[in-house]
Design a protein around this motif. Sequence first.
Motif, PDB file in Angstrom:
ATOM      1  N   THR A 682       1.002  -0.988  -0.085  1.00 24.32           N
ATOM      2  CA  THR A 682      -0.047  -0.141   0.070  1.00 24.32           C
ATOM      3  C   THR A 682       0.884   1.178   0.079  1.00 24.32           C
ATOM      4  OG1 THR A 682      -1.682  -1.248   1.240  1.00 24.32           O
ATOM      5  CG2 THR A 682      -1.760   1.350   1.211  1.00 24.32           C
ATOM      6  N   ALA A 683       0.667   2.264  -0.744  1.00 27.33           N
ATOM      7  CA  ALA A 683       1.414   3.394  -0.763  1.00 27.33           C
ATOM      8  C   ALA A 683       0.991   4.225  -0.020  1.00 27.33           C
ATOM      9  CB  ALA A 683       1.349   3.780  -2.192  1.00 27.33           C
ATOM     10  N   PHE A 684       1.932   5.311   0.427  1.00 26.72           N
ATOM     11  CA  PHE A 684       1.682   6.474   1.189  1.00 26.72           C
ATOM     12  C   PHE A 684       2.766   7.518   1.021  1.00 26.72           C
ATOM     13  CE2 PHE A 684       4.524   4.034   3.763  1.00 26.72           C
ATOM     14  CZ  PHE A 684       5.501   4.764   4.564  1.00 26.72           C
ATOM     15  N   CYS A 698       6.076   2.619   0.186  1.00 29.07           N
ATOM     16  CA  CYS A 698       5.156   1.287   0.269  1.00 29.07           C
ATOM     17  C   CYS A 698       5.194   0.618   1.685  1.00 29.07           C
ATOM     18  CB  CYS A 698       5.101   0.638  -0.777  1.00 29.07           C
ATOM     19  SG  CYS A 698       4.402   1.434  -2.433  1.00 29.07           S
ATOM     20  N   TYR A 699       4.157   0.056   1.954  1.00 27.00           N
ATOM     21  CA  TYR A 699       4.331  -0.871   3.241  1.00 27.00           C
ATOM     22  C   TYR A 699       3.233  -2.021   2.973  1.00 27.00           C
ATOM     23  CZ  TYR A 699      -0.175   0.209   5.181  1.00 27.00           C
ATOM     24  OH  TYR A 699      -1.594   0.543   5.645  1.00 27.00           O
ATOM     25  N   ASP A 700       3.674  -3.075   3.555  1.00 23.38           N
ATOM     26  CA  ASP A 700       2.903  -4.328   3.627  1.00 23.38           C
ATOM     27  C   ASP A 700       2.832  -4.885   5.085  1.00 23.38           C
ATOM     28  OD1 ASP A 700       5.102  -5.904   3.628  1.00 23.38           O
ATOM     29  OD2 ASP A 700       5.251  -6.298   1.573  1.00 23.38           O
ATOM     30  N   VAL A 701       1.781  -5.542   5.406  1.00 23.98           N
ATOM     31  CA  VAL A 701       1.848  -6.303   6.639  1.00 23.98           C
ATOM     32  C   VAL A 701       1.748  -7.988   6.508  1.00 23.98           C
ATOM     33  CG1 VAL A 701       0.856  -6.304   8.746  1.00 23.98           C
ATOM     34  CG2 VAL A 701       0.809  -4.498   7.586  1.00 23.98           C
ATOM     35  N   PHE A 707       5.171 -18.220  14.271  1.00 25.34           N
ATOM     36  CA  PHE A 707       4.705 -17.525  15.740  1.00 25.34           C
ATOM     37  C   PHE A 707       3.993 -16.250  14.904  1.00 25.34           C
ATOM     38  CE2 PHE A 707       8.663 -15.697  14.642  1.00 25.34           C
ATOM     39  CZ  PHE A 707       8.822 -14.487  15.022  1.00 25.34           C
ATOM     40  N   TYR A 708       2.573 -16.539  14.778  1.00 23.42           N
ATOM     41  CA  TYR A 708       1.705 -15.487  14.230  1.00 23.42           C
ATOM     42  C   TYR A 708       1.293 -14.607  15.171  1.00 23.42           C
ATOM     43  CZ  TYR A 708       1.012 -19.277  10.790  1.00 23.42           C
ATOM     44  OH  TYR A 708       1.149 -20.066   9.797  1.00 23.42           O
ATOM     45  N   GLN A 709       1.843 -14.311  16.422  1.00 23.04           N
ATOM     46  CA  GLN A 709       1.626 -13.408  17.298  1.00 23.04           C
ATOM     47  C   GLN A 709       2.148 -12.090  16.662  1.00 23.04           C
ATOM     48  OE1 GLN A 709       3.270 -16.149  18.279  1.00 23.04           O
ATOM     49  NE2 GLN A 709       2.331 -16.851  20.203  1.00 23.04           N
ATOM     50  N   THR A 710       3.344 -11.964  16.072  1.00 27.24           N
ATOM     51  CA  THR A 710       4.214 -11.035  15.590  1.00 27.24           C
ATOM     52  C   THR A 710       3.838 -10.835  14.022  1.00 27.24           C
ATOM     53  OG1 THR A 710       5.847 -11.403  16.955  1.00 27.24           O
ATOM     54  CG2 THR A 710       6.371 -10.097  14.934  1.00 27.24           C
ATOM     55  N   ARG A 711       3.697  -9.407  13.726  1.00 26.67           N
ATOM     56  CA  ARG A 711       3.282  -9.167  12.392  1.00 26.67           C
ATOM     57  C   ARG A 711       4.460  -8.310  11.864  1.00 26.67           C
ATOM     58  NH1 ARG A 711      -2.574  -8.175  13.606  1.00 26.67           N
ATOM     59  NH2 ARG A 711      -3.273  -9.872  12.994  1.00 26.67           N
ATOM     60  N   ILE A 712       5.070  -8.711  10.570  1.00 26.15           N
ATOM     61  CA  ILE A 712       6.126  -8.073   9.993  1.00 26.15           C
ATOM     62  C   ILE A 712       5.624  -6.888   9.033  1.00 26.15           C
ATOM     63  CG2 ILE A 712       8.099  -8.345   8.645  1.00 26.15           C
ATOM     64  CD1 ILE A 712       8.262  -9.824  11.121  1.00 26.15           C
ATOM     65  N   VAL A 713       6.232  -5.624   9.469  1.00 21.51           N
ATOM     66  CA  VAL A 713       5.483  -4.584   8.712  1.00 21.51           C
ATOM     67  C   VAL A 713       6.797  -3.946   7.835  1.00 21.51           C
ATOM     68  CG1 VAL A 713       4.626  -2.110   8.376  1.00 21.51           C
ATOM     69  CG2 VAL A 713       3.955  -3.765  10.197  1.00 21.51           C
ATOM     70  N   ARG A 714       7.031  -4.217   6.495  1.00 25.12           N
ATOM     71  CA  ARG A 714       8.017  -3.826   5.707  1.00 25.12           C
ATOM     72  C   ARG A 714       7.777  -2.322   4.876  1.00 25.12           C
ATOM     73  NH1 ARG A 714       7.471  -9.445   4.842  1.00 25.12           N
ATOM     74  NH2 ARG A 714       9.443 -10.518   5.483  1.00 25.12           N
ATOM     75  N   ILE A 715       8.635  -1.425   5.115  1.00 24.67           N
ATOM     76  CA  ILE A 715       8.492  -0.207   4.465  1.00 24.67           C
ATOM     77  C   ILE A 715       9.601  -0.091   3.506  1.00 24.67           C
ATOM     78  CG2 ILE A 715       8.387   2.300   4.855  1.00 24.67           C
ATOM     79  CD1 ILE A 715       7.942   0.231   7.696  1.00 24.67           C
ATOM     80  N   ARG A 803       8.584  -1.556 -14.254  1.00 23.87           N
ATOM     81  CA  ARG A 803       7.906  -2.924 -14.121  1.00 23.87           C
ATOM     82  C   ARG A 803       7.364  -3.126 -12.615  1.00 23.87           C
ATOM     83  NH1 ARG A 803      12.120  -7.999 -14.305  1.00 23.87           N
ATOM     84  NH2 ARG A 803      12.140  -6.996 -16.362  1.00 23.87           N
ATOM     85  N   LEU A 804       6.290  -3.719 -12.628  1.00 22.91           N
ATOM     86  CA  LEU A 804       5.603  -4.088 -11.183  1.00 22.91           C
ATOM     87  C   LEU A 804       6.413  -5.062 -10.344  1.00 22.91           C
ATOM     88  CD1 LEU A 804       1.759  -4.019 -11.978  1.00 22.91           C
ATOM     89  CD2 LEU A 804       2.852  -2.327 -10.857  1.00 22.91           C
ATOM     90  N   ALA A 805       6.769  -4.634  -9.170  1.00 27.16           N
ATOM     91  CA  ALA A 805       7.793  -5.495  -8.450  1.00 27.16           C
ATOM     92  C   ALA A 805       6.843  -6.829  -8.074  1.00 27.16           C
ATOM     93  CB  ALA A 805       8.325  -4.986  -7.272  1.00 27.16           C
ATOM     94  N   SER A 806       7.134  -8.027  -7.815  1.00 29.89           N
ATOM     95  CA  SER A 806       6.664  -9.122  -7.342  1.00 29.89           C
ATOM     96  C   SER A 806       6.468  -8.973  -5.864  1.00 29.89           C
ATOM     97  CB  SER A 806       7.174 -10.424  -7.774  1.00 29.89           C
ATOM     98  OG  SER A 806       8.675 -10.452  -6.886  1.00 29.89           O
ATOM     99  N   LYS A 807       5.585  -9.822  -5.180  1.00 32.47           N
ATOM    100  CA  LYS A 807       5.294  -9.941  -3.975  1.00 32.47           C
ATOM    101  C   LYS A 807       6.152  -9.726  -2.893  1.00 32.47           C
ATOM    102  CE  LYS A 807       2.396 -12.294  -0.434  1.00 32.47           C
ATOM    103  NZ  LYS A 807       1.525 -13.477  -0.400  1.00 32.47           N
ATOM    104  N   ASP A 808       7.265 -10.884  -3.393  1.00 37.97           N
ATOM    105  CA  ASP A 808       8.424 -10.723  -2.451  1.00 37.97           C
ATOM    106  C   ASP A 808       9.350  -9.830  -2.876  1.00 37.97           C
ATOM    107  OD1 ASP A 808       7.292 -13.045  -1.508  1.00 37.97           O
ATOM    108  OD2 ASP A 808       8.200 -14.543  -3.073  1.00 37.97           O
ATOM    109  N   GLN A 809       9.357  -8.828  -3.567  1.00 38.93           N
ATOM    110  CA  GLN A 809      10.497  -7.818  -3.771  1.00 38.93           C
ATOM    111  C   GLN A 809      10.314  -6.834  -3.068  1.00 38.93           C
ATOM    112  OE1 GLN A 809      10.191  -7.798  -8.120  1.00 38.93           O
ATOM    113  NE2 GLN A 809      11.858  -9.155  -8.439  1.00 38.93           N
ATOM    114  N   SER A 810      11.148  -5.958  -2.504  1.00 40.96           N
ATOM    115  CA  SER A 810      10.969  -4.824  -1.579  1.00 40.96           C
ATOM    116  C   SER A 810      10.956  -3.513  -2.316  1.00 40.96           C
ATOM    117  CB  SER A 810      12.520  -5.030  -0.557  1.00 40.96           C
ATOM    118  OG  SER A 810      12.343  -5.945   0.012  1.00 40.96           O
ATOM    119  N   VAL A 811      10.013  -3.401  -3.272  1.00 44.39           N
ATOM    120  CA  VAL A 811       9.475  -2.227  -3.882  1.00 44.39           C
ATOM    121  C   VAL A 811       8.381  -2.387  -4.484  1.00 44.39           C
ATOM    122  CG1 VAL A 811      10.791  -3.163  -5.973  1.00 44.39           C
ATOM    123  CG2 VAL A 811      10.895  -0.575  -5.546  1.00 44.39           C
ATOM    124  N   SER A 812       7.973  -1.158  -4.976  1.00 44.96           N
ATOM    125  CA  SER A 812       6.430  -1.311  -5.669  1.00 44.96           C
ATOM    126  C   SER A 812       6.719  -1.219  -7.324  1.00 44.96           C
ATOM    127  CB  SER A 812       5.603  -0.232  -5.307  1.00 44.96           C
ATOM    128  OG  SER A 812       4.445  -0.145  -6.023  1.00 44.96           O
TER     129      SER A 812
END
Length: 1792
Positions: A682-684, A698-701, A707-715, A803-812
Amino acid sequence: MAKIFYTSAGELNRTPFLKPLRSRSAIQILNRTGVDFLMSSFNTCMKYNQQNIPESKDSTDGASKIVRNQCCESISDHDEQAKMRLLPLFTAEQKRNLSDEYLPILDIPLSCDRDIQVFQLLPNISMMNDNGATFMYVEPVVEYCIQNQRLRPMINTFQDIVDGTDMLSSQIWSPSDQIYSQGVGNYWSSPYLEQDVPEWSDTTFTLKVDRDRHMLPDSRWIWINNWEVDVSGEFGTEIDADGWDYATDFKSFTMSKRFFKEGDKCRRRKWMRVRMMKMQLVDHVMRPIPIIMQYSTVDNKQQITVSSYLTVTNNCDQDVTVFGHKYSWHDDRLLGRLKPGDEFSVPIYLTSLTHLRLAIRLENERSSFNQYLKSKRCMILPTAGNTCRRFIRTKIYLESTNTTEQYLSARTLHFILTIDYNNFHTHVSIDPVLKVRNFLPCVLKYRLLEAAKQLEYDDGPEVPDSVNPGKSEEREIDVGEEAGSLSIDPSLNPSISFHVPGYHWSTYQRIINRPGSNRSWKVNVRDESNHLTPPNSTQSNESLSHTSVIVFNGLSEKRNTLTILLEVSPNHCPILTVYAQYWLVDLSGFGLRFRGASSDVLGTVTPTDEVRKTFAENTKTESGSLDNWSIGKEGVTLFYAKDEKMIVAVDHYRGDGSGKQKRKIYSKWSNLLDISNISPKTAFVVADVSSSRQYEFCYDVSNAPGFYQTRIVRIYSRFQVMNLCRETLYISQEGCLNDVTVVLPSCSVPFHWEDASCPLSIKLSSNCVNWSVGSICLDKVGITSIRLNDASQSYPVLQVEVRLASKDQSVSFVVLIWKSNENPLYLLKNASSYKIKCFQQRQDESKEDGRGFDDGVNVISSLGCGSSSQLLYVSDFISDVNCGIISEKDGVVTDSSEWILEEGEEKLFGYDDPRKAHVLQWVVLDVGMNHIAKIDIDKIGSLSVVEVPGGIQIGCTVRVENSTKVIEFKSMPKMAGNILSLMQKKIHINSALSRQQGDNYKLGSIGKLKLTLDIFLPLFAVSIIDTKNAAQAWREVFLISVERVKIHLSQAEGHEEIELKVSDIQVDNYVQNAPHEVMISCLLSEGEPVFHLSAIRKSNDNKLSQVYRYIAIRLLDVSIMLDRRTVETVMAFIESIQNYQNPKSFAAKSWILQFTKDMLQEQKSGMLSVSDYKINHDRLYVEELHLHPARITLTFTQDWGFDTIATHSPPILQYMRIVPSISNASLIFTSFVVSHAFESPAVLKDIIITHYASQLTQHAFSLIGSLAIFTGPVDFLANIGTGVRDFFYEPINGLVHGPAEFLEGLETGSLSLARGVFLGVVRGASNVTGVLNSSLVNLTDKNFIEERNTYHRNIDDLTRLSNNSKTISDILTLAGGSLIHGVKSGAVGLYEEPLDNFNRSGAAGFVKGFGHALVSAVIKPLVGFGDGAILVMQHVTSSDDGKKIVMQKRMRRAIPRDQKSLKTSIILSPYDEKSAFVQKLVSNGNDGDIYLGHLYTDSYLFIASDQFLWIVLRRTNKQERLEWEELSHFYTARDKFMNIFIFTQKGLRSRIIELEAPKIMDFYNLLSVKREQMTNPLLTSFDSSIDDFIGNGIMNNLSGVKTTQAQHNFGSINCQDIYRNREFQDEIHIVEDCYSRVKLLSSDRSTFFLSLDEEAWSLVSAWRSMYSGINVKHCLVAGFINARDDCIQLKSALLHEGGSPCCHIPSRDYDELNNILTPGSAIIFFSWGLPPNLEQEGRIILEVETNFFLCRLLDKKSPLNRVQKFEGKGCDCIFLEKSVSDWWAKYWILIK
């Protein structure tokens, strides 16, 4: 019909019919018994004499081998039926603990379907006592008593208790401030109300028991332990740490246990003590020794592990020494020393021990017992049957404890012994009292402190390192590791403190070992701020774990606080998981700041939490250390947001390798970002404070795997520019050329906007001086070619791909830049004899001057059409597609961006400005040509032709070669005629013309058709079967049917065609209790396929480039009907497929270590990896791509009573838990039309997905108008809207076809407008009525709901099977039937419901049932009237709008079972309609029963379901249902009779069925499916010749009965009124009267069985005479007869539910002193229940435990009425009678 059977992919390897057969390779025999064994194998069973010693065998004995202890031997020569024999070889020392000799274990199978089998090692010689009676081994006996307490009267809820106290007053793991809950903290007392039960009682609260005065039977017995609390049960759901279970009142207690709930006032717990006979505790006792055989596969080899029944495992983090003890031993005996994780099998000659003792060996000392620090002895014998679990707490004192002060300050080690008993297999686990897991990306330290010392250290932020905290423990845990604690006492209310690098120790907080939703304690004021439960945490309201907040203060004042979470999983050994709510991973290239925030209703953002940074400055930690992440360095920080929302700001730029230095940035905070759930990229935007600079991120969660208690937020940055060239490039935003970004070779940099008001595009340069004329838009996906404005460069053309980046790539978006050396996008090629100059069209050249051509140069035309082949002749320029003509332009261009092509020269081409028209202007030099020709170079097959003096024509065409667009110039001789006239005649040339050598040109011949293939499939079906839950039966859940599939394939010279037409697609829904029968259906249009695909591809040998002339896809309207159950089933199926294709194991530790390794490497490199981004050389050219618009109608039905979704489930399932019902939401997806697309397939696919994904997101907001509660009004407007649209759409559509069609369309549109108003009103009323009926029907009884559902299903079946449409008369008849059914059910309920409730709850139940029946008598007719009205309104709307009711294609597939009892032993066979019909009959519309199989005969239909045996008389359709528990057994006789024996209230009844000879075996196999569920499965036989009343002569040859008994059918005398005229004083009088007569009975009389049955019935008869009418009570009689030739020890007989003691009425030969059922003796148990009322039904549950079996009997029909035989005992228990009525139950069991 083609059918494919799918199972859940995760289950494919464990389905029985796919399980590979055991190979005949060598079998490994591993000996872990502690003694040597002599082993021999043989292929057939051996023969034995009367002493059970082998005499002979049918095959040659295998070679005997000695299997040494802890060694392994193999058996190689064997078959599938092979067996082995084991004989123990005891040494003289070992025999001191055993009898002299033991018999070998015989007939041990080498192959077994079970993983574990138990065999008995039996003594060889029988010991005789002085009286000559046979001696038996008497097992230990467990004595019970129940402690009862009531909540004090001043306490009602947890709000009434004092701060810092525990409402449960727990002794173990109490969250209160008091160490022991006495005085103020004790809120429970002994029962104090007048009608309360005693403080100490039996299990039914009827007998007062004094625990401290419980006596042994005589001096031959001894207690082997003290009284201890039974803490078996699920911690936190059944019991608390002290063993208490709770209820609102003592009468509400049942056999099941329950943890505390708000409103509970009473509690109970069980105390136990074990006694044994002294003579059984000495050595040399002839007792059986259980031996465990474990069958497994190791390294693809079969292995049988032979071990003793007692094993010990050390789950602690330190070495533990184990000692054993028995009463006859003078000292404890060393068993072994266990390292962490070790498992030890106690030698079989020592397994008679009764106690274990833990010890810690002193350092530097020898291994004598006195040099060990040891715990107390712990009794390890089973206390509740042969399958149970016990927990024992023990400790080892490391210091002397002579006084109370020494006890409180002594250092001790605490352990938990978890003892699991499973069929003689006893496993002891040595566990710590506490476990701590570190799920942080850094090292974690913790300190434990008990309440006795806590107050000394609570004032400061941490305990000073110089201070010894006394009874505390400090440990360090690595990333992902787990540590166990032994040094704290759970009874001293321990607290815990944590430490992470860079911060002070946290304050101590109490360990709350309670369920998270439980309100049974109140925190004190001092700890309230540090012990908060996050309001919006990921745990649900029903979560068992308790989550709290831990706050750390920084070591420096500048460092902000750190907040992490502590989750306590309640258990006897609680697990403390330390984790961060979020990991913020900063991959943006900047240093970012984060802060938790919230917003109000006006949208005002308010910060709520401390600021966290990912690249903190001025820290002294070592670079590359994981400890940096706790303080926010190296790109990762731990983050906590109370409201699960955050805001972001830019703190500084970190610099890069291009020369940009690190700089401070002052930016504004971003908008509020929602991080509460998993979300895609998601862009901001973050804006600069003092300038117009703008940063796009961009960020994703995502969830952290493992261990599903923790969520990873990548920016990360939204745009990343990657330079794949060998030279340095310079980029700058258009309009901001003063700010330059340097991109080094093979490097990447993030790109942000210097000025948000300037165009969002970039310019390129190779020297930072001369910039490209044009620019590249970064938000437009695609590839282009651009020319740099630098003539000095040898290759001034660059190719740029966004190019649109793939889901695993750290860019949009990734912007790839490379040189056009290989496979360029454009290539200029001059194959003419002239010099050509060409350049991109300029904007100022758009006007035409209308002049002719000078100097004899004639520009014939510039055309654009779709041809991919190389065009060599003038005829090649002619196409069968209408081409657009580009008129010629005038003017001369003098620009440096031009290409001069000499004859035969090739050059790369790039646009000056890619954003301008992609038109190439060209001119022929040296011929006096001043006019400019044009060609559209994006259109493959475009052409432009000019004529120069001399009659020579020069043409320019665009074709594809590999993945390059080649712009080729050719000269050719002038042809007769004008080329424009040839175009107007539209001469069709199907293929390119052949090329001739030299300059001779001629027309090629038209290509001929080579191949045509037409495929037609009438029906293709896929059946999906759910096998995920192995404990349940397999079930068909979906049927995907595709009808009338037409495939047309043709191939001609130059092109290939494919056309796919599907007439109908439907997915039937068979998910259990799903409200919609059809999940997916399509709107059928006469003559139109629901799915249509058409494609034309040009033949091309080049694999890198595919050319399509035309691709079109159309899908008619689709209806999707879902519910929560269906969505969960679909998601589970998809997940199983994904896991099967990509099996991954996400362990928390391995994932954290890999993640941290990758992060450190990525932060070290500081850029994206170039190797992850490859240039797309393969491209796809599509001249016309048409994806027609599609409409999806979505319906979703919510089921609030269904909730099986875990908190870590996918977001779609989490959303489904809260979304309301949706009705007929229309989702319209617009068309996707593209012309002349030249992209890689991957990029084109991403563009299409993005197109539809964006529309789907927009439609999500429109679903609110489709909620079921608004269905009436919204549906009214929708129909009006449809009418208006039709009014304008139909005439326009008609106008296209012609005037007549226009008039017809006008009429259609007018009628549609009127119809829309009418349908809106009627359909809205129908939907509102349906909502009301759904609410009202829930107020009725279950039977009415099931009958109503069945009635509606029958109507649907009639509609589906009927070929003719229903008339209004038919519908009115059905509606009247619905009304009559409601009225009839309400009237019948007035009579039946009060009686049913009376049978369950007595007089109070009668009143309750009558009241409910009155309400139902009013509601049921209203529901029937509403259902009828809905039928009428639906008929009106469906007939008016012309829509057909979509029905299932067929009934659900029936999946029969084979003869095995396992439900997963199924038979997959082609679909059979008869079987499906039978299955529907079994399920009865409510899906409650499961079809197993059926059999048709001439006279009968037999059906086997999971609950019943169905016998249907085909002539009259009379049905008889028999519960499997009612059946005793069955057998065949004389090859044509099947005898089925059924238990009734008058004893066993035989049902004889005559069948045809071929059907006998089929019926036998059908009954065998549920044979194990029958009461006496061992009596079942095939082709029996005995025809007595019970079959197989079970009453004959009873070795333990002294005299042959007269034939008697137990229960045949029932219902006789024996005591019609006799009165009894009370219950005791009835029991004593019967006792006096039974005590005289003995098996030496032939009427012994008859007399016993009469006496048992006399109890019931007398009870009926005393308690009848309103004062009725339930009673239960159970009799046991020992027909064996050895004794049976009666260990216990107790009531789990009831209102009386369990009365024993034995026969004469019964040994009452030792509770021994001698051969031929019998005993009767009699008990009764409490008076039934509204709170409880007064039921009775009797449990009888012997040394051979465990029997549980109820006073009603239930599958729990079973006898569990102990494995290896050789005992058969046969039910002679199972008579059950509404108020009494009578059982007789024969033990053989």
